[in-house]
Design a protein around this motif. Structure first.
Motif, PDB file in Angstrom:
ATOM      1  N   PHE A  20       0.874  -1.173   0.000  1.00 16.49           N
ATOM      2  CA  PHE A  20       0.000   0.000   0.000  1.00 16.49           C
ATOM      3  C   PHE A  20       0.913   1.226   0.000  1.00 16.49           C
ATOM      4  O   PHE A  20       1.691   1.433   0.939  1.00 16.49           O
ATOM      5  N   ILE A  21       0.830   2.005  -1.073  1.00 16.42           N
ATOM      6  CA  ILE A  21       1.698   3.180  -1.186  1.00 16.42           C
ATOM      7  C   ILE A  21       0.856   4.395  -0.865  1.00 16.42           C
ATOM      8  O   ILE A  21      -0.107   4.705  -1.593  1.00 16.42           O
ATOM      9  N   GLY A  22       1.189   5.093   0.228  1.00 11.37           N
ATOM     10  CA  GLY A  22       0.409   6.267   0.631  1.00 11.37           C
ATOM     11  C   GLY A  22       0.519   7.379  -0.398  1.00 11.37           C
ATOM     12  O   GLY A  22       1.452   7.421  -1.210  1.00 11.37           O
ATOM     13  N   SER A  23      -0.434   8.291  -0.330  1.00  9.65           N
ATOM     14  CA  SER A  23      -0.502   9.372  -1.318  1.00  9.65           C
ATOM     15  C   SER A  23       0.753  10.237  -1.301  1.00  9.65           C
ATOM     16  O   SER A  23       1.416  10.368  -0.265  1.00  9.65           O
ATOM     17  N   ASP A  24       1.045  10.817  -2.436  1.00  8.16           N
ATOM     18  CA  ASP A  24       2.144  11.782  -2.580  1.00  8.16           C
ATOM     19  C   ASP A  24       3.488  11.195  -2.154  1.00  8.16           C
ATOM     20  O   ASP A  24       4.259  11.832  -1.459  1.00  8.16           O
ATOM     21  N   THR A  25       3.719   9.970  -2.575  1.00  9.90           N
ATOM     22  CA  THR A  25       4.987   9.307  -2.272  1.00  9.90           C
ATOM     23  C   THR A  25       5.903   9.367  -3.492  1.00  9.90           C
ATOM     24  O   THR A  25       5.441   9.215  -4.612  1.00  9.90           O
ATOM     25  N   GLN A  26       7.188   9.602  -3.224  1.00 12.14           N
ATOM     26  CA  GLN A  26       8.167   9.465  -4.306  1.00 12.14           C
ATOM     27  C   GLN A  26       9.004   8.222  -4.033  1.00 12.14           C
ATOM     28  O   GLN A  26       9.539   8.063  -2.945  1.00 12.14           O
ATOM     29  N   LEU A  27       9.088   7.371  -5.030  1.00 13.87           N
ATOM     30  CA  LEU A  27       9.883   6.150  -4.914  1.00 13.87           C
ATOM     31  C   LEU A  27      11.118   6.351  -5.783  1.00 13.87           C
ATOM     32  O   LEU A  27      11.022   6.368  -7.013  1.00 13.87           O
ATOM     33  N   VAL A  28      12.283   6.556  -5.136  1.00 17.16           N
ATOM     34  CA  VAL A  28      13.493   6.876  -5.888  1.00 17.16           C
ATOM     35  C   VAL A  28      14.190   5.575  -6.284  1.00 17.16           C
ATOM     36  O   VAL A  28      14.763   4.884  -5.454  1.00 17.16           O
ATOM     37  N   ALA A  29      14.119   5.251  -7.577  1.00 18.92           N
ATOM     38  CA  ALA A  29      14.643   3.966  -8.065  1.00 18.92           C
ATOM     39  C   ALA A  29      16.166   4.012  -8.176  1.00 18.92           C
ATOM     40  O   ALA A  29      16.735   5.089  -8.346  1.00 18.92           O
ATOM     41  N   PRO A  30      16.853   2.850  -8.094  1.00 22.15           N
ATOM     42  CA  PRO A  30      16.246   1.524  -7.890  1.00 22.15           C
ATOM     43  C   PRO A  30      15.808   1.320  -6.444  1.00 22.15           C
ATOM     44  O   PRO A  30      16.571   1.629  -5.521  1.00 22.15           O
ATOM     45  N   VAL A  31      14.600   0.813  -6.285  1.00 15.32           N
ATOM     46  CA  VAL A  31      14.074   0.598  -4.939  1.00 15.32           C
ATOM     47  C   VAL A  31      13.029  -0.512  -4.987  1.00 15.32           C
ATOM     48  O   VAL A  31      12.349  -0.681  -6.001  1.00 15.32           O
ATOM     49  N   THR A  32      12.941  -1.278  -3.886  1.00 16.49           N
ATOM     50  CA  THR A  32      11.953  -2.360  -3.820  1.00 16.49           C
ATOM     51  C   THR A  32      11.081  -2.160  -2.589  1.00 16.49           C
ATOM     52  O   THR A  32      11.586  -1.902  -1.497  1.00 16.49           O
TER      53      THR A  32
END
Ligand code: UD1
Ligand code: CA
Length: 456
Positions: A400-412
């Motif tokens: 579950f990814i909360g709103s306004d999230t930035q996922l900086v790749a590479p990331v798991t």
């Protein structure tokens, strides 16, 4: 028994002055395909042994556009008329059979019309009876109805101009006789051109039967000399597409507002609303619904899925019972399993979503592998680009990814993980845990906002 060889000669040397275009006329598109491409398709459907295109204006652009086609291109320079044009093809014709002459700027003649023309021997003319025959060559017949000759508008007398039966330009003849007739043409006429039409009296003189066939629809014989006529034939072509698709079961909100510029293949009970554009290869399985104003290019959509209004899908494979849009943008490499929801202002690229996963609002998901039953909160962004290279984001099942999230790749993001809203995630987030990265909320009582200084 081996069938007699068929040659198809396509006249395409004209400049098309009235198009006011740098592009050779026959390269202008109908249904996303150059007009000459449509004519070449007919030649191939007729199993022509030789196909020869006579080109001129635009130089190498015409052959270059069809580099891979099994076609011979012959340059006609200067252009001294339709008879002169066919003469250029003579060295390339296979003897002993039939030669069919088509125009590269008349793209919509039905295959069945051409087959009918070719079904009888002798010199066969495709003619049509028009309310307004102005500009066309007229078919002159004797009292018994036998064809005597074709007279061009510029050479016609007043009674001849009153004839409504016109020469479409399409004809077929025994190749060996055609050779003989063409060698006898002169340019003794108003335009000082070698008219192909002058073979008619030569055929009669050589005791060859001259007869005619007609198309079932008038639009089949229309050529394009202007942008206006190009647009008209585009609508004719699109309406035919629409009718063919409806005959196979497609429901269209309005057959006059459909544009297929490639191949559209539909299952049963598919519905398409108004103003959609289909490009490349598009396949819609049973019960798919496409809302108004969508553009679909090279897309495969599984049964029961719905694409809501104003969505743009390119290079995507979509499973069954998905909900896409409105205002969704799926870019190449998007793969959606069954029951995926992609909502408004969500962009995906090189991204997979597993069964039942949802990204319903305002997101960019690029170079991402998303498992099943994942919820992507509003405003989630995968930061896949570091300015030099692209990196992947992996989001495992049930995350579950909360709103306004930035996922900086590479990331798991691990299975079942929860990411708190407003987080910038730069390191892998473990499974079944809450991970968040944001400053602690605090309050400063009585805080005064700065006031504007009076500068005077
Ligand atoms: C031609 C016919 C006319 C017919 C009409 C149908 C002759 C003499 N006239 O007239 O009876 O009613 O088409 O549209 O045949 N082309 C060449 N090289 C040339 C001249 C023409 O390749 O030297 C090509 C053009 O690109 C075009 C086609 O032949 O695709 C017809 O030429 P166009 O000049 O339009 O012929 P029309 O005078 O209209
Ligand atoms: Ca013409």
């Amino acid at each position: 028994m081996k069938k007699a060889p068929l040659n198809v000669v396509i006249l395409a040397a004209g400049k098309g002055t009235r198009m006011h275009s740098g592009l050779p006329k026959v390269l202008h598109a109908i249904g996303g395909k150059p007009m000459l491409g449509h004519v070449l398709e007919r030649a191939s459907a007729l199993h022509a042994d030789r196909t020869i295109v006579i080109y001129g204006y635009g130089g190498a652009a015409v052959p270059a556009a069809f580099a891979s086609a099994a076609v011979e291109f012959v340059r006609q320079e200067p252009q001294l008329g339709t008879g002169h044009a066919v003469q250029q093809a003579l060295p390339h014709l296979q003897s002993g059979g039939t030669t069919l002459v088509l125009y590269g700027d008349a793209p919509l003649t039905r295959l069945s019309t051409l087959e009918n023309l070719l079904s009888r021997p002798g010199l066969r003319l495709l003619t049509a009876t028009l309310n307004d025959a102005t500009g066309y060559g007229r078919i002159v017949r004797n009292k018994a109805g036998r064809i005597l000759r074709i007279v061009e508008e510029k050479d016609a007398s007043a009674p001849e101009k009153a004839i409504c039966e016109i020469n479409t330009g399409v004809l077929c003849a025994p190749t060996d006789l055609l050779r003989q007739w063409l060698s006898k043409l002169t340019n003794d006429n108003a335009q000082k051109e070698y008219y192909l039409t002058d073979i008619v009296p030569l055929a009669i003189a050589s005791k060859t039967a001259v007869s005619s066939a007609q198309p079932s629809d008038e639009w089949e014989i229309l050529g394009v000399n202007s942008k206006d006529q190009l647009a008209y034939l585009e609508r004719v072509h699109q309406l035919q597409n629409a009718r063919d698709l409806m005959a196979r079961g497609l429901t269209l909100a309005d057959p006059w507002r459909l544009d297929v510029r490639g191949e559209l293949d539909c299952g049963n009970d598919v519905f398409i609303d108004v103003n959609c554009i289909f490009e490349g290869k598009v396949r819609l399985a049973d019960n798919v619904k496409v809302g108004p104003g969508c553009v679909l290019r090279n897309v495969d959509i599984g049964a029961g899925s719905e694409v809501a209004a104003f969505s743009h899908l390119d290079g995507a494979v979509i499973g069954a019972n998905c909900r896409i849009g409105p205002y969704a943008r799926l870019r190449p490499g998007t793969r959606l399993a069954n029951e995926v929801h992609i909502g408004n202002f969500v962009e995906t690229k090189a991204t997979e979503l597993g069964k039942g996963s949802k990204a319903n609002h305002l997101s960019y998901l690029g170079d991402t592998t998303i498992g099943s039953s994942v919820n992507i909160g509003a405003g989630t962004i995968t930061c896949n680009y570091d300015g030099a290279n692209k990196h992947r984001t992996v989001i495992e099942d049930d995350a579950f990814i909360g709103s306004d999230t930035q996922l900086v790749a590479p990331v798991t993001i691990g299975r079942g993980a929860t990411i708190g809203a407003g987080s910038t995630i730069t390191k892998d987030a473990p499974a079944e845990s809450l991970t968040l990265s944001r400053a602690k909320q605090m309050s400063i009582p009585g805080w005064k906002r700065p006031v504007r200084k009076n500068t005077k």
